[in-house]
Each structure stands twice: as structure tokens, then as C-alpha cells.
Design a protein around this motif. Structure first.
Motif, PDB file in Angstrom:
ATOM      1  N   ALA A 293     -20.768   0.036   9.556  1.00 39.01           N
ATOM      2  CA  ALA A 293     -22.029   0.611   9.999  1.00 39.01           C
ATOM      3  C   ALA A 293     -23.171  -0.165   9.374  1.00 39.01           C
ATOM      4  O   ALA A 293     -22.991  -0.909   8.407  1.00 39.01           O
ATOM      5  N   ASP A 294     -24.372   0.039   9.915  1.00 38.91           N
ATOM      6  CA  ASP A 294     -25.578  -0.508   9.311  1.00 38.91           C
ATOM      7  C   ASP A 294     -25.838   0.268   8.025  1.00 38.91           C
ATOM      8  O   ASP A 294     -25.980   1.501   8.040  1.00 38.91           O
ATOM      9  N   GLU A 295     -25.893  -0.446   6.884  1.00 40.46           N
ATOM     10  CA  GLU A 295     -26.026   0.230   5.606  1.00 40.46           C
ATOM     11  C   GLU A 295     -27.459   0.564   5.219  1.00 40.46           C
ATOM     12  O   GLU A 295     -27.691   1.356   4.315  1.00 40.46           O
ATOM     13  N   ALA A 296     -28.437  -0.042   5.871  1.00 41.83           N
ATOM     14  CA  ALA A 296     -29.826   0.133   5.450  1.00 41.83           C
ATOM     15  C   ALA A 296     -30.274   1.595   5.432  1.00 41.83           C
ATOM     16  O   ALA A 296     -30.890   2.035   4.452  1.00 41.83           O
ATOM     17  N   PRO A 297     -29.988   2.401   6.467  1.00 38.46           N
ATOM     18  CA  PRO A 297     -30.444   3.793   6.426  1.00 38.46           C
ATOM     19  C   PRO A 297     -29.840   4.574   5.265  1.00 38.46           C
ATOM     20  O   PRO A 297     -30.532   5.373   4.616  1.00 38.46           O
ATOM     21  N   ALA A 298     -28.559   4.342   4.976  1.00 42.49           N
ATOM     22  CA  ALA A 298     -27.909   5.058   3.873  1.00 42.49           C
ATOM     23  C   ALA A 298     -28.426   4.576   2.530  1.00 42.49           C
ATOM     24  O   ALA A 298     -28.655   5.374   1.612  1.00 42.49           O
ATOM     25  N   MET A 299     -28.645   3.273   2.391  1.00 43.24           N
ATOM     26  CA  MET A 299     -29.095   2.718   1.116  1.00 43.24           C
ATOM     27  C   MET A 299     -30.451   3.292   0.714  1.00 43.24           C
ATOM     28  O   MET A 299     -30.744   3.455  -0.478  1.00 43.24           O
ATOM     29  N   ALA A 300     -31.260   3.619   1.679  1.00 42.33           N
ATOM     30  CA  ALA A 300     -32.587   4.165   1.396  1.00 42.33           C
ATOM     31  C   ALA A 300     -32.529   5.597   0.882  1.00 42.33           C
ATOM     32  O   ALA A 300     -33.540   6.114   0.399  1.00 42.33           O
ATOM     33  N   LEU A 301     -31.364   6.223   0.941  1.00 41.22           N
ATOM     34  CA  LEU A 301     -31.254   7.651   0.621  1.00 41.22           C
ATOM     35  C   LEU A 301     -30.422   7.945  -0.625  1.00 41.22           C
ATOM     36  O   LEU A 301     -30.375   9.087  -1.065  1.00 41.22           O
ATOM     37  N   VAL A 302     -29.752   6.943  -1.195  1.00 38.48           N
ATOM     38  CA  VAL A 302     -28.855   7.194  -2.317  1.00 38.48           C
ATOM     39  C   VAL A 302     -29.432   6.654  -3.624  1.00 38.48           C
ATOM     40  O   VAL A 302     -30.356   5.841  -3.631  1.00 38.48           O
ATOM     41  N   ASP A 303     -28.875   7.145  -4.720  1.00 36.47           N
ATOM     42  CA  ASP A 303     -29.250   6.657  -6.049  1.00 36.47           C
ATOM     43  C   ASP A 303     -28.331   5.535  -6.515  1.00 36.47           C
ATOM     44  O   ASP A 303     -28.737   4.666  -7.288  1.00 36.47           O
ATOM     45  N   GLN A 304     -27.076   5.594  -6.071  1.00 33.40           N
ATOM     46  CA  GLN A 304     -26.053   4.665  -6.539  1.00 33.40           C
ATOM     47  C   GLN A 304     -25.240   4.156  -5.352  1.00 33.40           C
ATOM     48  O   GLN A 304     -24.830   4.944  -4.496  1.00 33.40           O
ATOM     49  N   ALA A 305     -25.001   2.858  -5.314  1.00 32.45           N
ATOM     50  CA  ALA A 305     -24.175   2.256  -4.266  1.00 32.45           C
ATOM     51  C   ALA A 305     -22.923   1.674  -4.897  1.00 32.45           C
ATOM     52  O   ALA A 305     -23.001   0.790  -5.752  1.00 32.45           O
ATOM     53  N   ASN A 306     -21.776   2.184  -4.482  1.00 29.04           N
ATOM     54  CA  ASN A 306     -20.489   1.690  -4.964  1.00 29.04           C
ATOM     55  C   ASN A 306     -20.043   0.577  -4.016  1.00 29.04           C
ATOM     56  O   ASN A 306     -19.628   0.860  -2.890  1.00 29.04           O
ATOM     57  N   LEU A 307     -20.143  -0.669  -4.452  1.00 29.05           N
ATOM     58  CA  LEU A 307     -19.920  -1.798  -3.553  1.00 29.05           C
ATOM     59  C   LEU A 307     -18.515  -2.375  -3.699  1.00 29.05           C
ATOM     60  O   LEU A 307     -18.095  -2.745  -4.800  1.00 29.05           O
ATOM     61  N   ALA A 308     -17.825  -2.460  -2.565  1.00 35.34           N
ATOM     62  CA  ALA A 308     -16.483  -3.046  -2.532  1.00 35.34           C
ATOM     63  C   ALA A 308     -16.525  -4.481  -3.041  1.00 35.34           C
ATOM     64  O   ALA A 308     -17.514  -5.199  -2.844  1.00 35.34           O
ATOM     65  N   CYS A 309     -15.452  -4.893  -3.681  1.00 38.66           N
ATOM     66  CA  CYS A 309     -15.423  -6.181  -4.378  1.00 38.66           C
ATOM     67  C   CYS A 309     -14.467  -7.188  -3.764  1.00 38.66           C
ATOM     68  O   CYS A 309     -14.073  -8.165  -4.405  1.00 38.66           O
ATOM     69  N   GLY A 310     -14.047  -6.966  -2.508  1.00 37.93           N
ATOM     70  CA  GLY A 310     -13.282  -7.982  -1.802  1.00 37.93           C
ATOM     71  C   GLY A 310     -11.784  -7.783  -1.749  1.00 37.93           C
ATOM     72  O   GLY A 310     -11.102  -8.519  -1.040  1.00 37.93           O
ATOM     73  N   PHE A 311     -11.259  -6.807  -2.485  1.00 35.28           N
ATOM     74  CA  PHE A 311      -9.801  -6.631  -2.496  1.00 35.28           C
ATOM     75  C   PHE A 311      -9.338  -5.573  -1.499  1.00 35.28           C
ATOM     76  O   PHE A 311      -8.396  -5.800  -0.755  1.00 35.28           O
ATOM     77  N   HIS A 312      -9.987  -4.407  -1.491  1.00 33.99           N
ATOM     78  CA  HIS A 312      -9.615  -3.394  -0.490  1.00 33.99           C
ATOM     79  C   HIS A 312     -10.500  -3.504   0.742  1.00 33.99           C
ATOM     80  O   HIS A 312     -10.140  -3.067   1.830  1.00 33.99           O
ATOM     81  N   ALA A 313     -11.684  -4.098   0.565  1.00 29.34           N
ATOM     82  CA  ALA A 313     -12.669  -4.273   1.636  1.00 29.34           C
ATOM     83  C   ALA A 313     -13.774  -5.156   1.101  1.00 29.34           C
ATOM     84  O   ALA A 313     -13.820  -5.477  -0.086  1.00 29.34           O
ATOM     85  N   GLY A 314     -14.694  -5.530   1.992  1.00 27.18           N
ATOM     86  CA  GLY A 314     -15.788  -6.396   1.584  1.00 27.18           C
ATOM     87  C   GLY A 314     -15.357  -7.844   1.548  1.00 27.18           C
ATOM     88  O   GLY A 314     -14.172  -8.167   1.476  1.00 27.18           O
ATOM     89  N   ASP A 315     -16.323  -8.737   1.620  1.00 24.19           N
ATOM     90  CA  ASP A 315     -16.075 -10.158   1.423  1.00 24.19           C
ATOM     91  C   ASP A 315     -17.319 -10.754   0.767  1.00 24.19           C
ATOM     92  O   ASP A 315     -18.276 -10.038   0.474  1.00 24.19           O
ATOM     93  N   PHE A 316     -17.312 -12.041   0.513  1.00 29.54           N
ATOM     94  CA  PHE A 316     -18.409 -12.648  -0.245  1.00 29.54           C
ATOM     95  C   PHE A 316     -19.755 -12.487   0.450  1.00 29.54           C
ATOM     96  O   PHE A 316     -20.764 -12.220  -0.204  1.00 29.54           O
TER      97      PHE A 316
END
Length: 247
Positions: free
Chosen positions: A20-43
Motif C-alpha cells: 500500500a501507499d505508506e504516506a497516509p499511515a506514516m503521517a498518523l503514527v508515532d513509530q514505524a517498524n520497518l522491515a529489514c529485507g529478510f521477511h519483507a522489504g528490500d534496499f
């Protein structure tokens, strides 16, 4: 009572797979738990998510998991405690590189999925996670489940010299003992937006809410999670933000 922080699991797109587009959610949270490439995410996703978090002045947490892209990190893996420490250090360092490139740093560590469960269920895995936090940077907190009996976690964290953030979930069903209901159950993740909001507010106020069997339970937490891959949770983020601000 301190205001309950709101966190969200994010940065979980990978290659051509987009959540999903993360911008709307990022504007509403205090903390973002960011995936580090092993279970999800990439560089590229990591870099984009860090920049977005910095833009919105959101605290960045490393969200490392087992090396399990196909299972989204939700399948248990047989690993020694020392391997888990190395696994965490590897992923924290990867995310922190993007943080440093953007003038910030990883603020805490929240393990993902099956690894998250292993850490609050197995003392040796908890020790492995605490060791990784301590080795990476003095004072780097570990985020873990807000269970009823905190004594073992607090004792281990104190011995390791690592701060702990206790986390509750707005969109997950709980077992009677305070552990999360296994995702193998169809009702483990709340789909009703009203229930998500109701459970979140009950936790924030220290009030009772229903466990998976309809029995009352209470949880005390420092931070409240909504899942980035749960569309219903994202849909009520604005309501949750407003409600938590009003506490």
C-alpha cells in the motif's frame, strides 16, 4: 497516565510486490517498524520508508524477522540463540545504514512474526534479542509483547542493561493468558473496524476488552500496534490517532 504511542509495521513491500501507499499511515503514527529485507522489504523500500519517516518525524524501529520471504517471516525456524543474535545485528545494521544516510538512527528493535513470538515465549531467544540490542548500541530498546507476567522479561532486560517497550495490538485477538491468538485461527485478526477502535481505546484507558473467548482482559502497554498489511487497520488509523490524542 502517559499517552499511548501508536506504531505500525511498514516497509513490507518487496520488488514488484506492493502492499500500500505508506504516506497516509506514516503521517498518523508515532513509530514505524520497518522491515529489514529478510521477511519483507528490500534496499529500495527500506530507503524510501526511512525518508518518509524522517519527513514525518516518526521514530524508526528495526523490524527484523527470520529469513523467510515466502512465509512472510511467520513460520518458525530452528535457530540457535547465537544465530538469532547475529541475524538481528545484520538486519538492524542494514536499516541503520539508511537511517544514518538520512541523518537519523534506529530508535528501537521490534522483531517480526515467528521471531517475535519466539522471543517472548523462550528465555534463550529473549536473551539473544537483548544481547543484539546491547551489542549494537547502548540504550537501544527492545519492543516486545505486553504480557500479564512481565517479571521474567524485566529481570532479563535489567540484567542485560536494555530498555524494554511493551506493546499491545489493536487488531489482533488475544488468548486468555495474554498471548496473541495463532494466525492459524480464522478469528486471530480483527476485520471489523469498530472492534479495532474499541479494543485500542480499551487498552489506552486501561479498561477491559474481550479476549478470543469473550472473557474480559486488561493490558498495560507503552505502544499500540496496527498492522500495515491489514486494510481494516489502515482504514481506522485516523480515528485511532484522534482518539489517542484525546486521552
Amino acid at each position: 497516565m502517559a499517552r499511548l504511542l501508536l506504531n505500525c509495521d511498514m516497509g513490507e513491500s518487496f520488488g514488484n510486490w506492493r502492499i500500500a501507499d505508506e504516506a497516509p499511515a506514516m503521517a498518523l503514527v508515532d513509530q514505524a517498524n520497518l522491515a529489514c529485507g529478510f521477511h519483507a522489504g528490500d534496499f529500495s523500500v527500506m530507503a524510501q520508508s526511512v525518508r518518509l519517516a524522517v519527513e514525518h518525524r516518526v521514530s524508526i524501529g528495526a523490524h527484523p524477522g527470520y529469513p523467510d520471504l515466502q512465509g512472510f517471516g511467520r513460520r518458525a525456524m530452528a535457530m540457535r540463540a547465537d544465530e538469532v543474535t547475529d541475524l538481528l545485528l545484520y538486519q538492524i545494521g542494514a536499516l541503520d545504514a539508511f537511517c544514518r544516510a538520512n541523518g537519523t538512527q534506529v530508535d528501537y528493535v521490534k522483531p517480526h512474526g515467528a521471531l517475535y513470538h519466539a522471543i517472548y515465549q523462550q528465555a534463550e531467544m529473549l536473551d539473544a534479542a537483548l544481547r543484539a540490542c546491547r551489542l549494537y548500541r547502548e540504550g537501544l530498546p527492545l519492543m516486545t509483547l505486553a504480557v500479564a507476567d512481565r517479571a521474567p522479561v524485566l529481570a532479563a532486560a535489567e540484567a542485560a542493561g536494555v530498555p524494554v517497550l511493551f506493546e499491545a495490538f489493536a487488531d489482533r485477538a488475544y488468548l486468555a493468558d495474554g498471548q496473541l491468538s495463532p494466525r492459524s485461527r480464522a478469528d486471530a485478526v480483527h476485520k471489523d473496524p469498530e472492534r479495532i477502535v474499541s479494543q485500542a481505546l480499551a487498552i489506552a484507558r486501561g479498561e477491559a476488552f474481550d479476549d478470543i473467548d469473550g472473557q474480559p482482559m486488561r493490558l498495560a502497554a507503552d505502544t499500540l500496534c496496527v498492522h500495515g498489511d491489514n486494510p481494516q487497520s489502515r482504514a481506522v488509523l485516523a480515528r485511532l490517532r484522534a482518539a489517542l490524542e484525546a486521552q
